[in-house]
Design a protein around this motif. Structure first.
Motif, short mmCIF file in Angstrom:
data_model
loop_
_atom_site.label_atom_id
_atom_site.label_comp_id
_atom_site.label_asym_id
_atom_site.label_seq_id
_atom_site.Cartn_x
_atom_site.Cartn_y
_atom_site.Cartn_z
N ALA A 220 0.75 21.10 -8.84
CA ALA A 220 0.26 20.08 -7.92
C ALA A 220 0.94 18.75 -8.21
O ALA A 220 1.39 18.51 -9.34
N PRO A 221 1.04 17.88 -7.23
CA PRO A 221 1.60 16.56 -7.46
C PRO A 221 0.77 15.77 -8.47
O PRO A 221 -0.42 15.99 -8.65
N TRP B 91 -5.99 16.49 -8.23
CA TRP B 91 -5.59 17.52 -7.28
C TRP B 91 -6.10 18.89 -7.76
O TRP B 91 -6.16 19.15 -8.96
N TYR C 249 0.59 3.32 -7.99
CA TYR C 249 -0.13 2.96 -6.78
C TYR C 249 0.01 1.47 -6.53
O TYR C 249 0.45 0.72 -7.42
N LYS D 200 -2.34 9.22 6.18
CA LYS D 200 -1.61 8.64 5.05
C LYS D 200 -0.40 9.51 4.74
O LYS D 200 -0.42 10.36 3.87
N LEU E 13 0.01 11.71 -9.69
CA LEU E 13 0.11 10.30 -9.33
C LEU E 13 0.82 9.52 -10.42
O LEU E 13 0.42 9.57 -11.59
N TYR F 270 4.40 9.88 -6.33
CA TYR F 270 3.96 11.09 -7.00
C TYR F 270 5.16 11.86 -7.53
O TYR F 270 6.25 11.79 -6.97
N GLN G 66 3.98 7.83 -0.65
CA GLN G 66 2.90 7.99 0.32
C GLN G 66 2.39 6.61 0.71
O GLN G 66 2.12 5.79 -0.18
N LEU H 249 -0.43 4.11 1.98
CA LEU H 249 -1.89 4.05 1.88
C LEU H 249 -2.49 3.08 2.90
O LEU H 249 -3.67 2.76 2.85
N ALA I 97 2.12 4.59 -2.76
CA ALA I 97 1.98 5.32 -4.01
C ALA I 97 3.18 6.23 -4.20
O ALA I 97 3.85 6.61 -3.23
N ARG J 71 -9.54 4.20 -5.41
CA ARG J 71 -9.09 2.81 -5.20
C ARG J 71 -8.59 2.60 -3.78
O ARG J 71 -9.37 2.40 -2.87
N PHE J 72 -7.30 2.59 -3.56
CA PHE J 72 -6.72 2.27 -2.26
C PHE J 72 -6.39 3.52 -1.45
O PHE J 72 -5.70 3.44 -0.45
N GLY J 73 -6.88 4.66 -1.90
CA GLY J 73 -6.65 5.91 -1.19
C GLY J 73 -5.61 6.80 -1.83
O GLY J 73 -5.35 7.89 -1.33
N GLU J 74 -5.00 6.33 -2.93
CA GLU J 74 -4.06 7.22 -3.60
C GLU J 74 -4.81 8.42 -4.18
O GLU J 74 -5.99 8.35 -4.45
N LEU J 75 -4.09 9.53 -4.31
CA LEU J 75 -4.70 10.80 -4.67
C LEU J 75 -4.51 11.05 -6.15
O LEU J 75 -3.40 11.31 -6.62
N LEU J 76 -5.63 10.95 -6.90
CA LEU J 76 -5.53 10.99 -8.35
C LEU J 76 -5.70 12.41 -8.90
O LEU J 76 -4.91 12.85 -9.71
N TYR K 185 0.81 -1.20 0.00
CA TYR K 185 0.00 0.00 0.00
C TYR K 185 0.85 1.26 0.00
O TYR K 185 0.97 1.99 1.00
#
Lengths: 107, 118
Positions: A43-44, B108, A49, A96, A46, A36, A89, A91, A34, B101-106, A32
């Motif tokens: 902004a970051p 922003w 994951y 988090k 992704l 970035y 990060q 998860l 991710a 999904r699993f909490g990742e930040l898509l 778990y």
């Protein structure tokens, strides 16, 4: 809280280089995690994951691996647009938390 | 187009309050966990708070617990962060982000600058 430690904090590399960034968790988090990418003033974004799944639209030169407490982000051939700061990060549980970041600069 | 638009930032004195808003568009807002992440000048990312899709569950970092309150209005597709008892160390760009999904930040937002200074 789970602490994430990235290494190195700063990395100088050339276009075409293979680059690896490590993220270590203070306790096991399975897969778990991710990654970035953040460019200055933006902004970051992704990238990856669940440790190794590439987000749609992200170039295949980016890859992730690891499980438990040790993870890596690899850029197989660094491109000019890849010079940025990278964050991991976890998860697994709230809050988090993020790693402190790795800045990739042009050599 | 999926979009998050923050507002409400600005200059506030220590001890003051501010409320940030984040309006979502292009996706079903009520289906997603939402988060606030901040970045102090020249520093890294810090997860501040998160809220479940229904609003029933909220989470805070230790640094803001008891001072900040996250909430959402799913009928208005809007996320909020009420910030009270602000301190100099709260100075940062505050981003809202969509968790998937699993909490990742898509997705922003563009970020909203909060400056705490006298």
């Amino acid at each position: 809280d789970i602490q994430l430690t990235q290494s190195p904090s700063f990395l100088s590399a050339s276009v075409g280089d293979r680059v690896t960034i490590t993220c270590r968790a203070s306790q096991g988090i399975g897969i778990y995690l991710a990654w970035y990418q953040q460019s200055p003033g933006k902004a970051p974004k992704l990238l990856i994951y669940t440790a190794s799944t590439l987000q749609s639209g992200v170039p295949s030169r980016f890859s992730g691996s690891g499980s438990g407490t040790e993870f890596t982000l690899t850029i197989s051939s660094l491109q000019p647009e890849d010079f940025a700061t990278y964050y991991c990060q976890q998860l697994d549980s709230h809050p988090k938390t993020f790693g402190q970041g790795t800045k990739v600069e042009i050599k | 187009e999926v979009q998050l638009l923050e507002s409400g930032g600005g200059l506030v004195q220590p001890g003051g309050s501010l409320r940030l808003s984040c309006v979502a568009s292009g996706f079903t807002f009520s289906s997603y966990v939402m988060s606030w992440v901040r970045q102090a000048p020249g520093k890294g990312l810090e997860g501040v708070s998160a809220i479940s899709s229904s609003g029933d569950h909220t989470y805070y970092s230790d640094s803001v617990k008891g001072r900040f309150t996250i909430s959402r209005d799913n009928s208005r597709n809007t996320l909020y962060l009420q910030m009270n008892s602000l301190r100099g160390e709260d100075t940062a760009v505050y981003y809202c982000a969509q968790g998937v999904r699993f909490g990742e930040l898509l997705v922003w937002g563009q970020g909203s600058l909060v400056t705490v200074s006298s």
